[in-house]
Write a protein that holds these residues in place. Structure first.
Motif, short mmCIF file in Angstrom:
data_model
loop_
_atom_site.label_atom_id
_atom_site.label_comp_id
_atom_site.label_asym_id
_atom_site.label_seq_id
_atom_site.Cartn_x
_atom_site.Cartn_y
_atom_site.Cartn_z
N GLY A 89 11.05 -19.07 -15.48
CA GLY A 89 9.89 -18.33 -15.02
C GLY A 89 10.13 -16.85 -15.25
N GLY A 90 9.49 -16.04 -14.47
CA GLY A 90 9.63 -14.60 -14.67
C GLY A 90 8.62 -14.10 -15.69
N ALA A 91 8.72 -12.83 -15.98
CA ALA A 91 7.76 -12.20 -16.90
C ALA A 91 8.49 -11.23 -17.81
CB ALA A 91 6.68 -11.47 -16.11
N SER A 92 8.02 -11.17 -19.05
CA SER A 92 8.58 -10.18 -19.98
C SER A 92 7.50 -9.15 -20.29
CB SER A 92 9.10 -10.85 -21.25
OG SER A 92 8.06 -11.50 -21.92
N GLN A 101 11.33 1.57 -28.18
CA GLN A 101 10.75 0.33 -27.65
C GLN A 101 11.71 -0.35 -26.69
OE1 GLN A 101 8.53 -2.28 -30.42
NE2 GLN A 101 9.44 -0.97 -32.01
N THR A 102 11.14 -1.05 -25.72
CA THR A 102 11.94 -1.88 -24.81
C THR A 102 11.25 -3.22 -24.63
OG1 THR A 102 10.82 -1.04 -22.83
CG2 THR A 102 12.84 0.10 -23.52
N LEU A 103 12.04 -4.21 -24.32
CA LEU A 103 11.54 -5.52 -23.92
C LEU A 103 12.31 -5.88 -22.66
CD1 LEU A 103 9.84 -8.05 -24.41
CD2 LEU A 103 11.71 -8.95 -25.78
N THR A 104 11.58 -6.05 -21.58
CA THR A 104 12.19 -6.31 -20.28
C THR A 104 11.76 -7.67 -19.77
OG1 THR A 104 12.07 -3.94 -19.77
CG2 THR A 104 12.41 -5.44 -17.92
N TRP A 105 12.72 -8.44 -19.28
CA TRP A 105 12.42 -9.71 -18.61
C TRP A 105 12.86 -9.56 -17.17
CZ3 TRP A 105 16.15 -13.31 -16.67
CH2 TRP A 105 15.58 -14.48 -16.15
N ASP A 106 11.97 -9.86 -16.25
CA ASP A 106 12.25 -9.75 -14.82
C ASP A 106 12.11 -11.11 -14.16
OD1 ASP A 106 12.63 -6.88 -14.41
OD2 ASP A 106 10.52 -6.72 -15.01
N SER A 108 11.89 -12.55 -10.38
CA SER A 108 11.68 -12.04 -9.03
C SER A 108 11.73 -13.18 -8.01
CB SER A 108 10.33 -11.31 -8.94
OG SER A 108 9.27 -12.25 -9.01
N SER A 109 11.65 -12.82 -6.76
CA SER A 109 11.67 -13.82 -5.69
C SER A 109 10.45 -14.74 -5.76
CB SER A 109 11.73 -13.14 -4.32
OG SER A 109 10.62 -12.28 -4.16
N ASP A 110 9.41 -14.32 -6.46
CA ASP A 110 8.22 -15.16 -6.63
C ASP A 110 8.49 -16.34 -7.56
OD1 ASP A 110 6.83 -13.42 -5.02
OD2 ASP A 110 6.00 -12.27 -6.71
N ASP A 111 9.61 -16.32 -8.28
CA ASP A 111 9.92 -17.35 -9.27
C ASP A 111 10.88 -18.40 -8.71
OD1 ASP A 111 8.42 -16.06 -11.37
OD2 ASP A 111 10.04 -14.59 -11.42
N ALA A 112 10.81 -18.67 -7.41
CA ALA A 112 11.76 -19.59 -6.78
C ALA A 112 11.53 -21.05 -7.17
CB ALA A 112 11.69 -19.45 -5.27
N THR A 113 10.31 -21.40 -7.59
CA THR A 113 10.02 -22.76 -8.05
C THR A 113 10.04 -22.75 -9.57
OG1 THR A 113 8.67 -23.16 -6.11
CG2 THR A 113 8.39 -24.66 -7.95
N LEU A 114 10.98 -23.48 -10.14
CA LEU A 114 11.18 -23.43 -11.59
C LEU A 114 10.14 -24.25 -12.34
CD1 LEU A 114 15.05 -23.73 -11.59
CD2 LEU A 114 13.65 -21.68 -11.60
N PRO A 115 9.70 -23.76 -13.50
CA PRO A 115 8.66 -24.46 -14.25
C PRO A 115 9.21 -25.67 -15.01
CG PRO A 115 9.34 -22.47 -15.41
CD PRO A 115 10.07 -22.48 -14.11
N PRO A 116 8.44 -26.74 -15.12
CA PRO A 116 8.87 -27.89 -15.92
C PRO A 116 8.61 -27.64 -17.41
CG PRO A 116 6.74 -28.35 -14.92
CD PRO A 116 7.17 -26.99 -14.43
#
Length: 191
Positions: A89-92, A101-106, A108-116
């Protein structure tokens, strides 16, 4: 003549992850666009069995076994932010212009349930006994079972790895599929 159900398995050439979008009880599972697992090195599938033994008259009378768990361990040579987002999960976020240029992946605590996700790996052509053929391993519904192995290594390359638990699809009950092709067939790119 039908294909032989016996073959060698040599190497792994490609592996892709597809986010599982839906898995309805009535209907078919749907997946997002496949994401390349860069520099795939290994895809090892294993499982666990539970065996119950019936004893009586001071001896073994019967036993029954059931598959209780399927897991997969993947090692790949390069880090992919897209793969991290698909499995954790998370967001880039991309920002800036050349040369800043930058590419950031974060994560967070909102991503506690992992995606299938679906995981599919393939041998190279001739990686099976059939000249020009291949074999695909497909795990239809996975989720991480441990945090991925990330970070750095002193004076060496750092490979990335993760372990995932597989579950059967609700829609079809499929857990694992092996597809042997007479002619090499690339993993579907979703287009």
């Amino acid at each position: 003549m039908p294909l032989s159900p016996v073959t060698k398995l040599y190497s792994v050439q490609d592996c892709k992850i597809s986010p599982l979008l839906t898995d309805p009880a009535a209907g078919a599972a749907t997946y997002g666009d496949p994401i390349d697992v860069p520099g795939i090195q290994t895809m090892a599938i294993s499982g666990s069995m539970e065996t119950k033994v019936l004893r009586g008259d001071n001896m073994k009378l019967a036993s029954n076994s059931a598959l209780t768990d399927v897991s997969v361990q993947v090692t790949h040579a390069k880090l992919s932010v897209a793969v991290l987002a698909a499995i954790l999960g998370g967001a880039s976020t991309a920002a800036g212009t050349t040369p800043t240029q930058t590419l950031t992946w974060d994560l967070s605590s909102d991503d506690a349930t992992l995606p299938p996700f679906k995981l599919e790996g393939i041998t190279p052509p001739n990686g099976v006994d059939i000249i020009g053929g291949d074999l695909h391993w497909i795990l239809h519904k996975c989720s991480l079972s441990a945090f991925p192995d990330l970070g750095f290594a002193q004076e060496d390359f750092r490979v990335v790895s993760f372990t995932a638990a597989a579950d059967p699809l609700i829609s079809t009950g499929k857990w694992i599929t092996a597809v042997l092709h007479e002619t090499y067939t690339a993993i579907d790119d979703g287009s």
